[in-house]
Design a protein around this motif. Structure first.
Motif, PDB file in Angstrom:
ATOM      1  N   ASN A 274       0.818  -1.250   0.262  1.00 37.01           N
ATOM      2  CA  ASN A 274      -0.108   0.067  -0.126  1.00 37.01           C
ATOM      3  C   ASN A 274       0.748   1.409   0.020  1.00 37.01           C
ATOM      4  OD1 ASN A 274      -2.787  -1.608   0.217  1.00 37.01           O
ATOM      5  ND2 ASN A 274      -2.696  -1.397   2.338  1.00 37.01           N
TER       6      ASN A 274
ATOM      7  N   ILE B  65      -5.207   5.442   1.156  1.00 35.78           N
ATOM      8  CA  ILE B  65      -5.950   4.231   0.529  1.00 35.78           C
ATOM      9  C   ILE B  65      -7.209   4.011   1.109  1.00 35.78           C
ATOM     10  CG2 ILE B  65      -6.379   0.867   0.327  1.00 35.78           C
ATOM     11  CD1 ILE B  65      -4.243   2.715  -1.926  1.00 35.78           C
TER      12      ILE B  65
ATOM     13  N   LYS C 286      -8.467  -1.754  -4.227  1.00 34.48           N
ATOM     14  CA  LYS C 286      -8.175  -1.277  -3.330  1.00 34.48           C
ATOM     15  C   LYS C 286      -8.892   0.301  -4.124  1.00 34.48           C
ATOM     16  CE  LYS C 286      -3.524  -2.440  -2.121  1.00 34.48           C
ATOM     17  NZ  LYS C 286      -4.167  -3.002  -0.857  1.00 34.48           N
TER      18      LYS C 286
ATOM     19  N   LEU D 174      -7.869   4.756  -3.686  1.00 30.95           N
ATOM     20  CA  LEU D 174      -7.120   5.259  -3.618  1.00 30.95           C
ATOM     21  C   LEU D 174      -7.593   6.299  -3.793  1.00 30.95           C
ATOM     22  CD1 LEU D 174      -3.602   5.969  -3.085  1.00 30.95           C
ATOM     23  CD2 LEU D 174      -4.375   6.978  -5.900  1.00 30.95           C
TER      24      LEU D 174
END
Length: 104
Positions: free
Chosen positions: A56, A76, A85, A87
């Motif tokens: 991450n 994140i 994920k 962002l």
């Protein structure tokens, strides 16, 4: 199938949907991938391993470097332990960033 973008603007900033591959041979932000369900995500590869948030952090560092953003403006917000994920870009010139993302 309806094509979707891999990002959206919200009140909090710009959310970018990612599919992250850790432990890759190189750090790289690829193009937009369409999934079978029609959702889109940006392909990201990082050399870091998925251990204790290292991947991450590498994703945040890669985005900061590629798009000339401050790491403190990136987070994140979903998918901390998953390949999919989200962002969040909290600050920056969103018009320039959106153009750069569209050009990938």
């Amino acid at each position: 199938m309806i094509k979707h973008q891999a990002w959206r603007q919200t009140d909090a900033g710009l959310e970018v949907f990612l599919r992250v591959t850790p432990n890759a041979s190189t750090d790289h932000i690829g193009g937009v991938e369409q999934r079978d369900d029609g959702a889109a995500s940006l392909s990201v590869r990082v050399r870091a391993i998925p251990d204790k948030g290292k991947a991450n952090k590498a994703v945040i560092g890669l985005f900061a470097k590629q798009f000339k953003l401050r790491k403190s403006d990136l987070a994140i917000v979903r998918g901390h332990q998953a390949r999919q994920k989200v962002l969040l870009v909290r600050d920056g010139d969103f018009e320039v960033l959106l153009k750069a993302l569209a050009d990938l």
